[in-house]
Design a protein around this motif. Structure first.
Motif, PDB file in Angstrom:
ATOM      1  N   ALA A  88       0.836  -1.208   0.000  1.00 50.19           N
ATOM      2  CA  ALA A  88       0.000   0.000   0.000  1.00 50.19           C
ATOM      3  C   ALA A  88       0.866   1.253   0.000  1.00 50.19           C
ATOM      4  N   ALA A  89       1.950   1.240   0.763  1.00 47.50           N
ATOM      5  CA  ALA A  89       2.851   2.395   0.809  1.00 47.50           C
ATOM      6  C   ALA A  89       3.516   2.620  -0.549  1.00 47.50           C
ATOM      7  N   LEU A  90       3.916   1.538  -1.199  1.00 43.18           N
ATOM      8  CA  LEU A  90       4.519   1.653  -2.536  1.00 43.18           C
ATOM      9  C   LEU A  90       3.527   2.265  -3.522  1.00 43.18           C
ATOM     10  N   LEU A  91       2.311   1.775  -3.480  1.00 39.43           N
ATOM     11  CA  LEU A  91       1.292   2.275  -4.395  1.00 39.43           C
ATOM     12  C   LEU A  91       0.947   3.726  -4.081  1.00 39.43           C
ATOM     13  N   LYS A  92       0.831   4.062  -2.796  1.00 36.97           N
ATOM     14  CA  LYS A  92       0.519   5.438  -2.413  1.00 36.97           C
ATOM     15  C   LYS A  92       1.610   6.397  -2.877  1.00 36.97           C
ATOM     16  N   LYS A  93       2.856   5.970  -2.734  1.00 33.28           N
ATOM     17  CA  LYS A  93       3.985   6.803  -3.145  1.00 33.28           C
ATOM     18  C   LYS A  93       4.008   6.994  -4.666  1.00 33.28           C
ATOM     19  N   THR A  94       3.695   5.927  -5.387  1.00 36.58           N
ATOM     20  CA  THR A  94       3.785   5.951  -6.845  1.00 36.58           C
ATOM     21  C   THR A  94       2.560   6.573  -7.498  1.00 36.58           C
ATOM     22  N   SER A  95       1.376   6.215  -6.995  1.00 37.69           N
ATOM     23  CA  SER A  95       0.132   6.732  -7.567  1.00 37.69           C
ATOM     24  C   SER A  95      -0.969   6.721  -6.517  1.00 37.69           C
ATOM     25  N   PRO A  96      -1.057   7.792  -5.728  1.00 38.51           N
ATOM     26  CA  PRO A  96      -2.101   7.827  -4.700  1.00 38.51           C
ATOM     27  C   PRO A  96      -3.509   7.717  -5.290  1.00 38.51           C
ATOM     28  N   GLU A  97      -3.677   8.163  -6.512  1.00 35.42           N
ATOM     29  CA  GLU A  97      -4.993   8.077  -7.159  1.00 35.42           C
ATOM     30  C   GLU A  97      -5.385   6.617  -7.396  1.00 35.42           C
ATOM     31  N   THR A  98      -4.400   5.810  -7.799  1.00 33.78           N
ATOM     32  CA  THR A  98      -4.687   4.394  -8.031  1.00 33.78           C
ATOM     33  C   THR A  98      -5.056   3.704  -6.727  1.00 33.78           C
ATOM     34  N   LEU A  99      -4.318   3.988  -5.675  1.00 33.13           N
ATOM     35  CA  LEU A  99      -4.643   3.405  -4.372  1.00 33.13           C
ATOM     36  C   LEU A  99      -6.026   3.856  -3.928  1.00 33.13           C
ATOM     37  N   ASP A 100      -6.316   5.142  -4.065  1.00 30.51           N
ATOM     38  CA  ASP A 100      -7.618   5.669  -3.665  1.00 30.51           C
ATOM     39  C   ASP A 100      -8.740   5.022  -4.478  1.00 30.51           C
ATOM     40  N   GLY A 101      -8.523   4.885  -5.776  1.00 33.17           N
ATOM     41  CA  GLY A 101      -9.530   4.247  -6.627  1.00 33.17           C
ATOM     42  C   GLY A 101      -9.784   2.818  -6.210  1.00 33.17           C
ATOM     43  N   PHE A 102      -8.716   2.071  -5.961  1.00 33.58           N
ATOM     44  CA  PHE A 102      -8.875   0.686  -5.522  1.00 33.58           C
ATOM     45  C   PHE A 102      -9.628   0.614  -4.199  1.00 33.58           C
ATOM     46  N   LEU A 103      -9.250   1.458  -3.241  1.00 36.06           N
ATOM     47  CA  LEU A 103      -9.908   1.421  -1.931  1.00 36.06           C
ATOM     48  C   LEU A 103     -11.400   1.737  -2.041  1.00 36.06           C
ATOM     49  N   LYS A 104     -11.747   2.698  -2.880  1.00 36.25           N
ATOM     50  CA  LYS A 104     -13.164   3.034  -3.069  1.00 36.25           C
ATOM     51  C   LYS A 104     -13.911   1.892  -3.745  1.00 36.25           C
ATOM     52  N   LEU A 105     -13.314   1.344  -4.815  1.00 31.37           N
ATOM     53  CA  LEU A 105     -13.954   0.218  -5.497  1.00 31.37           C
ATOM     54  C   LEU A 105     -14.074  -0.985  -4.560  1.00 31.37           C
ATOM     55  N   GLY A 106     -13.026  -1.231  -3.762  1.00 25.73           N
ATOM     56  CA  GLY A 106     -13.056  -2.343  -2.828  1.00 25.73           C
ATOM     57  C   GLY A 106     -14.190  -2.210  -1.824  1.00 25.73           C
ATOM     58  N   ALA A 107     -14.401  -1.013  -1.318  1.00 32.12           N
ATOM     59  CA  ALA A 107     -15.488  -0.781  -0.369  1.00 32.12           C
ATOM     60  C   ALA A 107     -16.848  -1.012  -1.036  1.00 32.12           C
ATOM     61  N   ILE A 108     -16.974  -0.579  -2.269  1.00 35.21           N
ATOM     62  CA  ILE A 108     -18.230  -0.797  -2.992  1.00 35.21           C
ATOM     63  C   ILE A 108     -18.448  -2.292  -3.223  1.00 35.21           C
ATOM     64  N   PHE A 109     -17.395  -3.002  -3.645  1.00 37.13           N
ATOM     65  CA  PHE A 109     -17.521  -4.445  -3.862  1.00 37.13           C
ATOM     66  C   PHE A 109     -17.920  -5.162  -2.570  1.00 37.13           C
ATOM     67  N   GLU A 110     -17.358  -4.741  -1.451  1.00 39.71           N
ATOM     68  CA  GLU A 110     -17.696  -5.356  -0.170  1.00 39.71           C
ATOM     69  C   GLU A 110     -19.161  -5.129   0.210  1.00 39.71           C
ATOM     70  N   SER A 111     -19.798  -4.118  -0.361  1.00 37.70           N
ATOM     71  CA  SER A 111     -21.194  -3.816  -0.028  1.00 37.70           C
ATOM     72  C   SER A 111     -22.191  -4.498  -0.969  1.00 37.70           C
ATOM     73  N   THR A 112     -21.705  -5.313  -1.901  1.00 36.41           N
ATOM     74  CA  THR A 112     -22.611  -5.966  -2.844  1.00 36.41           C
ATOM     75  C   THR A 112     -23.433  -7.044  -2.152  1.00 36.41           C
TER      76      THR A 112
END
Length: 134
Positions: free
Chosen positions: A9-33
């Motif tokens: 997560a730290a590597l991804l945040k450092k390299t592309s915080p937008e990608t990490l943020d997108g994944f976290l948001k999508l992950g939360a939505i998937f968990e609510s299905t």
């Protein structure tokens, strides 16, 4: 969170915080299905195994084990098979494949939720591999 996951997560945040943020948001939505937890983890593991993301495989095998025994192994086999067919056909599954998925107790809504899971964990597995976390 394990050190390995924190590092990824730290590597991804450092390299592309937008990608990490997108994944976290999508992950939360998937968990609510409406997919049950065992089915969601099966979708995730199917994508992670296919994309050879060892980090995700290890993490989600542990999550699956923590859920305890699956109430219906045949149903999970059906969601795994359906996930693989969606991936192989880029979503163009046959009427027979969709009917088999539904016969296992899933719905058309669940079929689209599988697509959401595939998209979510494709982002995760590809990003983990690209930043050399997996």
């Amino acid at each position: 969170m394990s050190a390995r996951i924190s590092s990824a997560a730290a590597l991804l945040k450092k390299t592309s915080p937008e990608t990490l943020d997108g994944f976290l948001k999508l992950g939360a939505i998937f968990e609510s299905t409406t997919l049950d937890p065992h089915s969601r983890e099966t979708v995730i593991l199917t994508v992670a195994e296919r994309n050879q993301c060892h980090l995700c495989v290890d993490m989600h095998e542990a999550k699956m084990a923590a859920l305890g025994p699956a109430p219906d192994a045949e149903r999970l086999a059906a969601v795994r098979a359906f996930t693989l067919r969606v991936l192989a056909s880029s979503g163009a599954v046959s009427d027979e494949e969709l009917a088999a998925f539904e016969k296992a107790g899933y719905t058309r809504r669940n079929a689209l939720e599988v697509v959401l899971g595939i998209g979510t964990y494709t982002v995760s597995t590809f990003a983990n591999r690209l930043v050399r976390a997996a």
